[in-house]
Motif scaffolding. Structure first.
Motif: not given
Length: 264
Positions: A77-88, A98-103, A143-149
């Motif tokens: 949440i505070m560090k979007p670069e730590l998102s991993t939902a796009h990797l499953g 997935q619902k929160a990050q893959l949008q 961008v399409p997901n939180r990780y890229l942001a």
């Protein structure tokens, strides 16, 4: 008249000026209507926003147990670069993540004290900017997901702050800069995998107008942990702060999960 309930961040409505609502379980207050009026705030207790138990609040409106268990307050949440939902890969709850990050997510520049870079879900525009008290904001990429942001924000943190100076924001001490010109400078700073999402023609600049009668010259922060009862005349609302005539400011967001009574 007395209103009582659990504090959560004020709901907002984009307008000229922005409208603010303090929403409780069985009632709500349009805070704009309280400008120039005396209001009284009393601390009554705690109630976790997640489990609703009357337990001491640890962080972000959550009790200790919920803060370390709920997917709603994971590190991503505070560090979007730590998102991993796009990797499953799950952090705490893959379905939730997935619902929160893959949008669609927006990386933006905002002017709240100096120029700040930040990330928000597209659905949170312009709410995110209102919550941080920005006077202007512009999107850099969608961008399409939180990780890229997240990796975009990390790249731009070397050139812009990612924090708001809340004192300057509340005193309306804001640098005078052209955000469209600032956006044009960042294209070469973006990560390679984000370059395709940068569009020069998308220069929609948001202007935000807050219901503030007078800005304070000095500010002192009200803490419900130290002051259980406060009374003062409301002269402004900006970000998630109530601004009082004597320079006291109250950050609603910092005291989510606190039960209060408000007398008008």
């Amino acid at each position: 008249m007395t209103y009582q309930g659990v504090l959560s961040k004020m709901q907002t409505e984009f307008g000229n000026p922005i409208q603010y609502y303090l929403v409780f379980e069985n009632s709500f207050l349009n805070m704009n209507q309280l400008l120039n009026k005396e209001i009284e705030i009393k601390f009554e207790g705690h109630q976790c926003l997640n489990c609703t138990k009357k337990k001491k609040i640890y962080r972000q409106g959550f009790c200790y147990d919920c803060f370390y268990a709920s997917p709603a307050v994971g590190d991503w949440i505070m560090k979007p670069e730590l998102s991993t939902a796009h990797l499953g890969i799950a952090d705490r709850d893959l379905d939730y993540e997935q619902k929160a990050q893959l949008q669609p997510h927006i990386v933006y520049l905002a002017l709240s004290s100096e120029v700040k870079v930040g990330v928000t879900r597209k659905t949170q525009m312009p709410t995110r900017w209102i919550d941080q008290g920005a006077s202007q904001a512009i999107s850099i990429v969608e961008v399409p997901n939180r990780y890229l942001a997240g990796i975009t924000e990390v790249a731009l943190k070397n050139h812009f702050t990612d924090k708001t100076n809340w004192r300057k924001m509340l005193q309306n001490d804001i640098v005078d800069l052209d955000l469209i010109a600032e956006k044009l400078k960042v294209q070469t700073l973006l990560p390679a995998e984000v370059q395709e999402y940068f569009h020069l023609e998308k220069n929609d600049l948001y202007q935000l107008d807050y219901p503030v009668l007078t800005y304070p010259k000095k500010v002192s922060s009200l803490s419900l942990d130290k002051t259980l009862h406060f009374q003062g005349k409301l002269v402004g609302i900006k970000g998630q702060y109530l601004i009082f005539e004597d320079g006291t400011v109250f950050n609603i967001r910092s005291f989510e999960g606190y039960v209060v009574s408000i007398n008008i």
